[in-house]
Design a protein around this motif. Structure first.
Motif, PDB file in Angstrom:
ATOM      1  N   GLU A  63       0.784  -1.268   0.059  1.00  0.00           N
ATOM      2  CA  GLU A  63       0.117  -0.088   0.066  1.00  0.00           C
ATOM      3  C   GLU A  63       0.750   1.166   0.029  1.00  0.00           C
ATOM      4  N   GLN A  64       2.093   1.267   0.488  1.00  0.00           N
ATOM      5  CA  GLN A  64       2.779   2.382   0.978  1.00  0.00           C
ATOM      6  C   GLN A  64       4.257   2.040   0.964  1.00  0.00           C
ATOM      7  N   SER A  65       4.835   1.912  -0.263  1.00  0.00           N
ATOM      8  CA  SER A  65       6.146   1.150  -0.134  1.00  0.00           C
ATOM      9  C   SER A  65       7.269   1.969   0.720  1.00  0.00           C
ATOM     10  N   SER A  66       6.910   3.359   0.871  1.00  0.00           N
ATOM     11  CA  SER A  66       8.134   4.045   1.594  1.00  0.00           C
ATOM     12  C   SER A  66       7.657   4.101   2.949  1.00  0.00           C
ATOM     13  N   ASN A  67       6.760   3.309   3.530  1.00  0.00           N
ATOM     14  CA  ASN A  67       6.359   3.194   4.804  1.00  0.00           C
ATOM     15  C   ASN A  67       7.564   2.367   5.652  1.00  0.00           C
ATOM     16  N   VAL A  68       8.468   2.869   6.200  1.00  0.00           N
ATOM     17  CA  VAL A  68       9.557   2.184   6.685  1.00  0.00           C
ATOM     18  C   VAL A  68       9.124   1.188   7.962  1.00  0.00           C
ATOM     19  N   ALA A  69       8.125   1.367   8.522  1.00  0.00           N
ATOM     20  CA  ALA A  69       7.673   0.722   9.765  1.00  0.00           C
ATOM     21  C   ALA A  69       7.209  -0.667   9.160  1.00  0.00           C
ATOM     22  N   GLY A  70       6.761  -0.835   8.076  1.00  0.00           N
ATOM     23  CA  GLY A  70       6.302  -2.233   7.361  1.00  0.00           C
ATOM     24  C   GLY A  70       7.544  -2.824   7.208  1.00  0.00           C
ATOM     25  N   SER A  71       8.600  -2.449   6.528  1.00  0.00           N
ATOM     26  CA  SER A  71       9.802  -3.396   6.352  1.00  0.00           C
ATOM     27  C   SER A  71      10.419  -3.518   7.734  1.00  0.00           C
ATOM     28  N   LYS A 101      17.253  10.020  11.381  1.00  0.00           N
ATOM     29  CA  LYS A 101      18.336   9.478  11.900  1.00  0.00           C
ATOM     30  C   LYS A 101      17.893   8.064  12.854  1.00  0.00           C
ATOM     31  N   SER A 102      16.644   8.578  13.701  1.00  0.00           N
ATOM     32  CA  SER A 102      16.257   7.466  14.534  1.00  0.00           C
ATOM     33  C   SER A 102      15.816   6.373  13.553  1.00  0.00           C
ATOM     34  N   GLU A 103      15.265   6.416  12.603  1.00  0.00           N
ATOM     35  CA  GLU A 103      14.963   5.253  11.759  1.00  0.00           C
ATOM     36  C   GLU A 103      15.997   4.487  11.425  1.00  0.00           C
ATOM     37  N   LYS A 104      17.064   5.147  11.047  1.00  0.00           N
ATOM     38  CA  LYS A 104      18.370   4.474  10.361  1.00  0.00           C
ATOM     39  C   LYS A 104      19.030   3.947  11.735  1.00  0.00           C
ATOM     40  N   HIS A 105      19.027   4.510  12.564  1.00  0.00           N
ATOM     41  CA  HIS A 105      19.831   3.894  13.777  1.00  0.00           C
ATOM     42  C   HIS A 105      19.097   2.572  14.195  1.00  0.00           C
ATOM     43  N   LYS A 106      17.619   2.565  14.405  1.00  0.00           N
ATOM     44  CA  LYS A 106      17.155   1.076  14.804  1.00  0.00           C
ATOM     45  C   LYS A 106      17.430   0.117  13.673  1.00  0.00           C
ATOM     46  N   ALA A 107      17.447   0.511  12.252  1.00  0.00           N
ATOM     47  CA  ALA A 107      17.524  -0.496  11.439  1.00  0.00           C
ATOM     48  C   ALA A 107      19.029  -0.903  11.255  1.00  0.00           C
ATOM     49  N   TYR A 108      19.972  -0.031  11.302  1.00  0.00           N
ATOM     50  CA  TYR A 108      21.369  -0.727  11.479  1.00  0.00           C
ATOM     51  C   TYR A 108      21.589  -1.225  12.525  1.00  0.00           C
ATOM     52  N   HIS A 109      21.148  -1.063  13.719  1.00  0.00           N
ATOM     53  CA  HIS A 109      21.260  -1.763  15.105  1.00  0.00           C
ATOM     54  C   HIS A 109      20.779  -3.252  14.848  1.00  0.00           C
ATOM     55  N   GLU A 126      30.665  -3.359  11.097  1.00  0.00           N
ATOM     56  CA  GLU A 126      30.237  -2.076  10.458  1.00  0.00           C
ATOM     57  C   GLU A 126      28.941  -1.672  10.535  1.00  0.00           C
ATOM     58  N   ALA A 127      27.880  -2.691  10.568  1.00  0.00           N
ATOM     59  CA  ALA A 127      26.401  -2.180  10.826  1.00  0.00           C
ATOM     60  C   ALA A 127      26.264  -1.264  12.346  1.00  0.00           C
ATOM     61  N   TYR A 128      26.843  -1.889  13.250  1.00  0.00           N
ATOM     62  CA  TYR A 128      26.901  -1.234  14.543  1.00  0.00           C
ATOM     63  C   TYR A 128      27.496   0.285  14.441  1.00  0.00           C
ATOM     64  N   LYS A 129      28.479   0.253  13.990  1.00  0.00           N
ATOM     65  CA  LYS A 129      29.209   1.618  13.519  1.00  0.00           C
ATOM     66  C   LYS A 129      28.204   2.798  12.928  1.00  0.00           C
ATOM     67  N   ASN A 130      27.455   2.003  11.729  1.00  0.00           N
ATOM     68  CA  ASN A 130      26.481   3.098  11.089  1.00  0.00           C
ATOM     69  C   ASN A 130      25.287   3.265  12.141  1.00  0.00           C
ATOM     70  N   ALA A 131      24.852   2.609  12.900  1.00  0.00           N
ATOM     71  CA  ALA A 131      23.864   2.876  13.777  1.00  0.00           C
ATOM     72  C   ALA A 131      24.378   3.761  14.927  1.00  0.00           C
ATOM     73  N   LEU A 132      25.747   3.740  15.277  1.00  0.00           N
ATOM     74  CA  LEU A 132      26.107   4.768  16.288  1.00  0.00           C
ATOM     75  C   LEU A 132      26.503   6.100  15.481  1.00  0.00           C
ATOM     76  N   ARG A 133      26.659   5.974  14.250  1.00  0.00           N
ATOM     77  CA  ARG A 133      26.668   7.422  13.470  1.00  0.00           C
ATOM     78  C   ARG A 133      25.601   8.355  13.445  1.00  0.00           C
ATOM     79  N   ASN A 134      24.323   7.353  13.538  1.00  0.00           N
ATOM     80  CA  ASN A 134      23.017   8.036  13.482  1.00  0.00           C
ATOM     81  C   ASN A 134      22.474   8.233  15.031  1.00  0.00           C
ATOM     82  N   ASP A 135      23.200   7.869  16.199  1.00  0.00           N
ATOM     83  CA  ASP A 135      22.574   7.928  17.422  1.00  0.00           C
ATOM     84  C   ASP A 135      23.840   7.546  18.357  1.00  0.00           C
TER      85      ASP A 135
END
Length: 277
Positions: A63-71, A101-109, A126-135
């Protein structure tokens, strides 16, 4: 003329604004519908109805591909069920769609957590480093990063140890191969030497298969025995043939002397038979 232009322009602007409002309203409706699917999916997950929850999350994304919460929520549901490959795919989608940044942090974590489950410690770092870059303030992510680093270092040491063992095994195999090759060469050389010895032995045999040197020894021995059967002259002595010849000569001489004596007797005069020295 100017008035007509102004009226036409105002009309076109109003039409455009109406269309934008209509499209915006449609997008808002899609987003609300997508969020409703996510909400229903969350309730189903709480009731451990994974199959139905997965269908609701997929509807939300459709329904809404840009909805981050769905993925994101679909990725979490896969993670809970141990389907780490699909969970990784969905959280990667969430990280790409995320705008805050909050959404990116959660996804990378969560990507880091999935990679740790898959024993991909270096990638998890590398994934945890990307999470810390956003939070940078998230202590849980920082703790997980430390664990991932230790795991990556341990895996690196194990890989190096396995590499050394592999090199040693290859070296041992090469040494064994070389040893087998040397033994084979020695066997071949021994066979060649035996063949050469056999060939030399055949060359030294006569037609009857006896060694020629042995035959020569037998011949020499026979000759020696034959010579021993006959009387051999000693140094300073006459051979039998020489004695025979001498006796014959003396006999002839004696006959001559006798004939001469007889002749002298007939004449009446004496004859000396020996000469003075």
């Amino acid at each position: 003329m100017n008035l007509l232009f102004i009226m036409v322009f105002l009309f076109s602007v109003s039409v455009t604004m109406a269309q934008d409002k209509k499209e915006l309203k449609a997008q808002q409706q899609k987003l609300e519908k997508s969020n409703n699917y996510i909400f229903q999916g969350n309730e189903l997950i709480q009731n451990d109805d994974f199959v139905s929850a997965e269908m609701e999350y997929r509807k939300a994304i459709s329904e809404q591909s840009s909805n981050v919460a769905g993925s994101y929520n679909l990725g979490n549901s896969y993670f809970e069920k141990g389907n780490y490959d699909e969970a990784l795919f969905r959280h990667t989608q969430a990280a790409e769609k995320a705008t805050s940044k909050s959404e990116k942090h959660k996804a990378y974590h969560n990507i880091g957590n999935i990679l740790m489950q898959k024993k991909l410690c270096k990638e998890a770092v590398e994934a945890y480093k990307n999470a810390l870059r956003n939070d940078p303030s998230d202590d849980e992510t920082r703790y997980n990063l430390a664990l991932a680093k230790d795991c990556a270092e341990q895996q690196q040491d194990e890989d190096q140890q396995q590499e050394k063992e592999g090199e040693k095994e290859n070296e041992d195999e090469n040494q064994d191969d070389q040893k087998n090759e040397d033994e084979k060469n020695q066997d071949d050389q021994q066979k060649n030497d035996e063949n050469e010895e056999k060939k030399d032995g055949d060359d030294k045999k006569d037609d009857q298969g006896k060694p020629k040197d042995e035959k020569e020894k037998e011949d020499n021995k026979g000759k020696e025995q034959e010579s021993q059967g006959k009387p051999q002259p000693r140094p300073g002595q006459l051979s039998p043939q020489q004695i025979k010849n001498l006796l014959e000569a003396m006999n002839n001489q004696e006959q001559k002397v006798q004939k001469k004596i007889n002749a002298e007797k007939q004449k009446g005069q004496p004859i000396k038979t020996e000469k003075d020295w």
